[in-house]
Design an enzyme around this catalytic site. Sequence first.
Site, short mmCIF file in Angstrom:
data_model
loop_
_atom_site.label_atom_id
_atom_site.label_comp_id
_atom_site.label_asym_id
_atom_site.label_seq_id
_atom_site.Cartn_x
_atom_site.Cartn_y
_atom_site.Cartn_z
NE ARG A 36 66.23 63.52 52.24
CZ ARG A 36 66.55 62.27 53.90
NH1 ARG A 36 67.86 61.56 53.60
NH2 ARG A 36 65.60 62.72 54.22
CG ASP A 179 63.97 63.72 69.27
OD1 ASP A 179 62.66 63.35 69.06
OD2 ASP A 179 64.74 63.86 67.62
CG HIS A 182 63.98 60.07 68.40
ND1 HIS A 182 65.14 60.77 67.34
CD2 HIS A 182 63.21 60.57 66.99
CE1 HIS A 182 64.19 61.59 66.19
NE2 HIS A 182 63.78 61.18 66.14
CG ASP A 229 62.49 59.54 63.78
OD1 ASP A 229 61.62 60.21 63.88
OD2 ASP A 229 63.48 59.93 63.55
ZN LIG Z 1 68.49 64.56 64.65
#
Ligand SMILES: [Zn+2]
Length: 289
Positions: A36, A179, A182, A229
């Site tokens: 972050r 993924d 996802h 997600d």
């Molecule tokens: Zn990722």
Amino acid sequence: MILGAQMSASGGVWKAFARAEEAGCDTVMVYTKSNRQWKSKPIPEKDVNKFRETAATYTGNVDPMVVHAAYLINVASDKPEVVAKSAVALRDEIERAELLGIERLVFHPGSHMGAGEEAGLAKVAAALKQVIADTPGYQVRVCLETMAGQGTNLGHRFEHLGYLLTEIDAPERMGVCFDTCHVFTAGYDIRTPAAYSETMAQFDEIVGLDQIKCFHFNDSKFDLGTRKDRHQHIGRGFLGEQAFANFVNDPRWQHHPAHLETPKTEKDDDGNETEMDAVNLATLRRLIV
Ligand SMILES: [Zn+2]
């Protein structure tokens, strides 16, 4: 398949190996910098050496390794200053992975922030072309992650990935990270053997199965097509065990790494904590027939 999980690299990236081994992983994925923050210190040479030594001792045990790029990066942004910052951060991720000798960098294509998918995808292609041109001879492969399609996220349609890979046209430097959560919430069913075959055939036609270089194995807290997600433990979400059985028994993925990004721990009613990576890995291994 080579099964593992995302592990903390706190205290030094090399520490992820021991954590992975303890959880029963055969492969590990790490972030090499804070997820972050835009800026991070370069990896000191002594840490690079330590990492390479540790990696060598774990070869054949916990291997291969994958880096996940920071979430902040958005080369598809409608704000030029964010695109510029993101391009610098992406270059830094590639440099760090190259320095550590890690060949796969998982990367979120980005969010167009209202400018539209076409405009966003064009920016992603341009940024990746540039960074690849600026890093000739590097081994690191940027693996575009299949996304759920939350908000203005790109990469939730196979067509997005197909377009990007064709446009960037650097097969030795690019790939896909598939993924399971996802793809499913993006609207592609993989729950039954028939649905799985159909989705993989679609992927093959639009993107190419040979583009898949690694997987994220996550069950989903939300149903098919919800574009949410939220990861769930293997077999406990809307995907269920059969979805994962479809992948782990597919000989095409025999040598591919797959990493869990599921919650690390779970507390029972008495407050006792269970380490969940080991549980999820055991579930996946039990599904192999
Ligand atoms: Zn990722």
